[in-house]
Write a protein that holds these residues in place. Structure first.
Motif, PDB file in Angstrom:
ATOM      1  N   ALA A   1      -2.069   8.250  -6.792  1.00 46.70           N
ATOM      2  CA  ALA A   1      -2.309   7.884  -5.520  1.00 46.70           C
ATOM      3  C   ALA A   1      -3.178   6.847  -5.596  1.00 46.70           C
ATOM      4  CB  ALA A   1      -2.601   8.687  -4.917  1.00 46.70           C
ATOM      5  N   GLU A   2      -4.748   7.167  -5.965  1.00 51.40           N
ATOM      6  CA  GLU A   2      -5.681   6.216  -6.610  1.00 51.40           C
ATOM      7  C   GLU A   2      -5.391   5.057  -6.915  1.00 51.40           C
ATOM      8  OE1 GLU A   2      -5.605   9.723  -7.745  1.00 51.40           O
ATOM      9  OE2 GLU A   2      -6.342  10.439  -6.874  1.00 51.40           O
ATOM     10  N   GLN A   3      -4.551   4.917  -7.971  1.00 47.84           N
ATOM     11  CA  GLN A   3      -4.649   3.433  -8.625  1.00 47.84           C
ATOM     12  C   GLN A   3      -2.997   2.892  -7.405  1.00 47.84           C
ATOM     13  OE1 GLN A   3      -1.882   5.192 -12.199  1.00 47.84           O
ATOM     14  NE2 GLN A   3      -3.024   3.947 -13.436  1.00 47.84           N
ATOM     15  N   LEU A   4      -2.853   3.404  -6.818  1.00 50.43           N
ATOM     16  CA  LEU A   4      -1.862   3.008  -5.354  1.00 50.43           C
ATOM     17  C   LEU A   4      -3.078   2.148  -4.400  1.00 50.43           C
ATOM     18  CD1 LEU A   4       0.983   5.473  -4.991  1.00 50.43           C
ATOM     19  CD2 LEU A   4       1.216   2.882  -5.601  1.00 50.43           C
ATOM     20  N   ILE A   5      -4.291   3.397  -4.252  1.00 50.06           N
ATOM     21  CA  ILE A   5      -5.220   2.413  -3.476  1.00 50.06           C
ATOM     22  C   ILE A   5      -6.095   1.722  -3.723  1.00 50.06           C
ATOM     23  CG2 ILE A   5      -7.270   3.404  -2.549  1.00 50.06           C
ATOM     24  CD1 ILE A   5      -6.307   6.246  -1.991  1.00 50.06           C
ATOM     25  N   ALA A   6      -5.901   1.305  -5.161  1.00 50.90           N
ATOM     26  CA  ALA A   6      -6.013   0.156  -5.940  1.00 50.90           C
ATOM     27  C   ALA A   6      -5.274  -0.988  -5.562  1.00 50.90           C
ATOM     28  CB  ALA A   6      -6.776   0.405  -7.356  1.00 50.90           C
ATOM     29  N   GLU A   7      -4.247  -0.822  -5.992  1.00 47.14           N
ATOM     30  CA  GLU A   7      -3.499  -2.080  -6.058  1.00 47.14           C
ATOM     31  C   GLU A   7      -2.656  -1.838  -4.831  1.00 47.14           C
ATOM     32  OE1 GLU A   7      -0.224  -1.611  -9.287  1.00 47.14           O
ATOM     33  OE2 GLU A   7      -1.630  -0.366 -10.331  1.00 47.14           O
ATOM     34  N   ARG A   8      -2.287  -1.505  -3.698  1.00 49.64           N
ATOM     35  CA  ARG A   8      -1.854  -1.804  -2.480  1.00 49.64           C
ATOM     36  C   ARG A   8      -2.261  -2.940  -1.613  1.00 49.64           C
ATOM     37  NH1 ARG A   8       2.404   2.492   0.130  1.00 49.64           N
ATOM     38  NH2 ARG A   8       3.369   0.703   1.157  1.00 49.64           N
TER      39      ARG A   8
ATOM     40  N   GLU B   1      -5.291 -15.323   5.804  1.00 52.68           N
ATOM     41  CA  GLU B   1      -6.432 -15.622   4.874  1.00 52.68           C
ATOM     42  C   GLU B   1      -7.950 -15.091   4.994  1.00 52.68           C
ATOM     43  OE1 GLU B   1      -6.935 -17.062   1.658  1.00 52.68           O
ATOM     44  OE2 GLU B   1      -5.130 -18.849   1.837  1.00 52.68           O
ATOM     45  N   THR B   2      -8.069 -14.720   6.891  1.00 53.46           N
ATOM     46  CA  THR B   2      -8.930 -14.080   7.499  1.00 53.46           C
ATOM     47  C   THR B   2      -9.232 -12.569   6.302  1.00 53.46           C
ATOM     48  OG1 THR B   2      -8.549 -14.658   9.335  1.00 53.46           O
ATOM     49  CG2 THR B   2     -10.210 -13.126   9.592  1.00 53.46           C
ATOM     50  N   GLU B   3     -10.392 -12.060   6.209  1.00 47.01           N
ATOM     51  CA  GLU B   3     -11.185 -11.015   5.533  1.00 47.01           C
ATOM     52  C   GLU B   3     -10.075  -9.354   6.685  1.00 47.01           C
ATOM     53  OE1 GLU B   3     -11.810  -8.819   2.595  1.00 47.01           O
ATOM     54  OE2 GLU B   3     -12.104 -11.314   2.371  1.00 47.01           O
ATOM     55  N   PRO B   4      -9.485  -8.077   6.250  1.00 50.09           N
ATOM     56  CA  PRO B   4      -9.273  -7.456   6.976  1.00 50.09           C
ATOM     57  C   PRO B   4      -9.961  -6.788   6.968  1.00 50.09           C
ATOM     58  CG  PRO B   4      -7.692  -7.866   4.550  1.00 50.09           C
ATOM     59  CD  PRO B   4      -8.905  -9.101   4.720  1.00 50.09           C
ATOM     60  N   VAL B   5      -9.775  -5.874   7.857  1.00 52.58           N
ATOM     61  CA  VAL B   5     -10.828  -4.293   8.146  1.00 52.58           C
ATOM     62  C   VAL B   5      -9.573  -3.784   7.489  1.00 52.58           C
ATOM     63  CG1 VAL B   5     -11.480  -3.475  10.019  1.00 52.58           C
ATOM     64  CG2 VAL B   5     -11.164  -5.253  10.130  1.00 52.58           C
ATOM     65  N   ARG B   6     -10.457  -2.356   6.699  1.00 49.43           N
ATOM     66  CA  ARG B   6     -10.150  -1.405   6.263  1.00 49.43           C
ATOM     67  C   ARG B   6      -9.891  -0.445   6.882  1.00 49.43           C
ATOM     68  NH1 ARG B   6      -6.154  -3.945   3.266  1.00 49.43           N
ATOM     69  NH2 ARG B   6      -4.627  -2.451   2.977  1.00 49.43           N
ATOM     70  N   LEU B   7      -9.692   1.227   6.639  1.00 47.25           N
ATOM     71  CA  LEU B   7      -9.768   2.070   7.667  1.00 47.25           C
ATOM     72  C   LEU B   7      -9.618   2.947   6.666  1.00 47.25           C
ATOM     73  CD1 LEU B   7      -8.359   1.751  11.583  1.00 47.25           C
ATOM     74  CD2 LEU B   7     -10.843   0.644  11.077  1.00 47.25           C
ATOM     75  N   GLY B   8      -9.488   2.934   5.630  1.00 46.55           N
ATOM     76  CA  GLY B   8      -8.873   3.727   4.661  1.00 46.55           C
ATOM     77  C   GLY B   8      -8.776   5.638   4.964  1.00 46.55           C
ATOM     78  N   PHE B   9      -7.405   5.269   6.451  1.00 52.27           N
ATOM     79  CA  PHE B   9      -7.129   6.447   6.790  1.00 52.27           C
ATOM     80  C   PHE B   9      -5.717   6.998   5.409  1.00 52.27           C
ATOM     81  CE2 PHE B   9      -8.735   5.618  10.792  1.00 52.27           C
ATOM     82  CZ  PHE B   9      -8.720   6.423  11.417  1.00 52.27           C
ATOM     83  N   ASP B  10      -6.004   8.314   5.693  1.00 54.95           N
ATOM     84  CA  ASP B  10      -4.723   9.072   4.472  1.00 54.95           C
ATOM     85  C   ASP B  10      -3.740   8.610   4.661  1.00 54.95           C
ATOM     86  OD1 ASP B  10      -6.813  10.222   2.957  1.00 54.95           O
ATOM     87  OD2 ASP B  10      -7.131  11.576   3.145  1.00 54.95           O
TER      88      ASP B  10
ATOM     89  N   PRO C   1       0.285   0.483   9.191  1.00 58.03           N
ATOM     90  CA  PRO C   1      -0.082   1.540   8.478  1.00 58.03           C
ATOM     91  C   PRO C   1      -0.268   2.128   6.966  1.00 58.03           C
ATOM     92  CG  PRO C   1       2.266   1.688   9.931  1.00 58.03           C
ATOM     93  CD  PRO C   1       1.244   0.429  10.569  1.00 58.03           C
ATOM     94  N   HIS C   2       0.286   1.063   6.553  1.00 57.28           N
ATOM     95  CA  HIS C   2       0.664   1.009   5.441  1.00 57.28           C
ATOM     96  C   HIS C   2       0.595  -0.637   4.847  1.00 57.28           C
ATOM     97  CE1 HIS C   2       3.308   4.610   6.007  1.00 57.28           C
ATOM     98  NE2 HIS C   2       2.081   5.288   5.855  1.00 57.28           N
ATOM     99  N   PRO C   3      -0.386  -0.919   3.496  1.00 58.06           N
ATOM    100  CA  PRO C   3      -0.256  -2.413   2.912  1.00 58.06           C
ATOM    101  C   PRO C   3       1.614  -2.483   2.722  1.00 58.06           C
ATOM    102  CG  PRO C   3      -1.703  -0.673   1.900  1.00 58.06           C
ATOM    103  CD  PRO C   3      -0.079  -0.065   2.850  1.00 58.06           C
ATOM    104  N   ASP C   4       2.148  -3.217   3.885  1.00 62.71           N
ATOM    105  CA  ASP C   4       2.618  -3.929   3.735  1.00 62.71           C
ATOM    106  C   ASP C   4       4.305  -3.708   4.775  1.00 62.71           C
ATOM    107  OD1 ASP C   4       4.766  -1.220   3.844  1.00 62.71           O
ATOM    108  OD2 ASP C   4       5.929  -1.750   1.786  1.00 62.71           O
ATOM    109  N   ASP C   5       4.070  -3.042   5.355  1.00 68.10           N
ATOM    110  CA  ASP C   5       4.433  -2.822   7.045  1.00 68.10           C
ATOM    111  C   ASP C   5       4.460  -4.402   7.884  1.00 68.10           C
ATOM    112  OD1 ASP C   5       5.398  -0.300   6.840  1.00 68.10           O
ATOM    113  OD2 ASP C   5       3.438   0.318   7.111  1.00 68.10           O
ATOM    114  N   GLU C   6       2.847  -4.778   7.654  1.00 66.80           N
ATOM    115  CA  GLU C   6       2.833  -6.078   8.418  1.00 66.80           C
ATOM    116  C   GLU C   6       3.683  -7.527   8.021  1.00 66.80           C
ATOM    117  OE1 GLU C   6       0.922  -4.667   6.694  1.00 66.80           O
ATOM    118  OE2 GLU C   6      -0.130  -6.785   4.763  1.00 66.80           O
TER     119      GLU C   6
END
Ligand SMILES: [Zn+2]
Length: 251
Positions: free
Chosen positions: A87-94, A108-117, A44-49
């Motif tokens: 929020a914009e900076q977080l969306i860029a940095e996280r 190293e596989t390219e992630p799939v980013r779905l861009g939900f809020d 759900p969020h960049p770090d949960d994985e």
């Protein structure tokens, strides 16, 4: 009316200390990865994985299993009201933090980013299930790993439900990893499905890699300033619970 975009736990409290979990004499059934060829890890969020199954992902890559991240949101909601970061900076940095952390783990596989809020996954659960139905394919050797449906955070629970819906359509296996459960639950907590919990023991090298990976989440692990909205989302007592030498999934 209950605000269903709010977690059911209070993250500003200390929660169950790692010492309590460490003292619990509980043996998990080992997770057998021998029939897994591909892992699709949905976060759900960049770090949960990384917090939930970073060690498992690292061990899987070492075993020749293809590992791909599907990022549901880009994590713009972690510091609402912050005078320091938008929020914009977080969306860029996280997502960049996540990318560096996964590289530390050998993914190293390219992630799939779905861009939900961030914070609004539940209201778009059907859209997420639709998107995941296109992604969670691959047959019996492909496993989906998602946050646990009972984790207490609405984004984590909605992501789990969407994965379960999609995987029921495509026929692949789903395993669920807890993140915030370690905060609000306690050993033998009746709301936790301990009977279907499987453990992944992390050897010293994998644990060291996970520890290094977590250090990449700079916006989350330390306060950004003295302002209350800048406090660490993942302070040391939270990180401690997630750097135990065993990871757990519900299968
Ligand atoms: Zn999360």
């Amino acid at each position: 009316m209950v605000d269903d975009t709010t977690p059911t736990f209070d993250a500003s409290e200390l929660g169950t200390p790692e010492s309590t979990w460490a003292a619990w004499d509980h043996t998990y059934t080992p997770l057998d990865l021998s029939r897994c060829r591909e892992l699709i890890v949905v976060a759900p969020h960049p770090d949960d994985e990384v917090l939930g199954v970073g060690g498992l992902m690292s061990a899987a890559v070492a075993a020749g299993i293809e590992v791909t991240l599907v990022a549901v949101t880009d994590g713009g909601g972690s510091h609402a009201g912050s005078p320091t970061i938008s929020a914009e900076q977080l969306i860029a940095e996280r997502p960049e933090e996540s990318r560096r952390a996964l590289a530390v783990l050998g993914v190293e596989t390219e992630p799939v980013r779905l861009g939900f809020d961030d914070g609004d996954v539940e209201s778009r659960e059907a859209d997420l299930a639709h998107a995941l139905t296109q992604l969670l394919t691959g047959g019996p050797g492909t496993w989906c790993l998602t946050t646990w449906r009972g984790d207490g955070h609405p984004d984590h629970e909605a992501t789990a439900r969407a994965c379960l819906t999609a995987a029921a359509r495509t026929g692949i296996a789903v395993l669920e990893y807890p993140v915030w459960m370690w905060h609000w639950a306690h050993p033998n907590h009746p709301d936790v499905p301990w009977g279907r919990a499987f453990g992944i023991d992390l050897d010293a090298d994998v644990l060291a890699a996970k520890r290094a990976a977590v250090r990449e989440f700079a916006t989350q692990i330390a306060p950004l300033s003295d302002h209350p909205a800048d406090r660490a989302v993942l302070p040391p007592h939270v990180v401690d619970r997630l750097l135990r030498p065993v990871e757990v999934v519900f299968a």
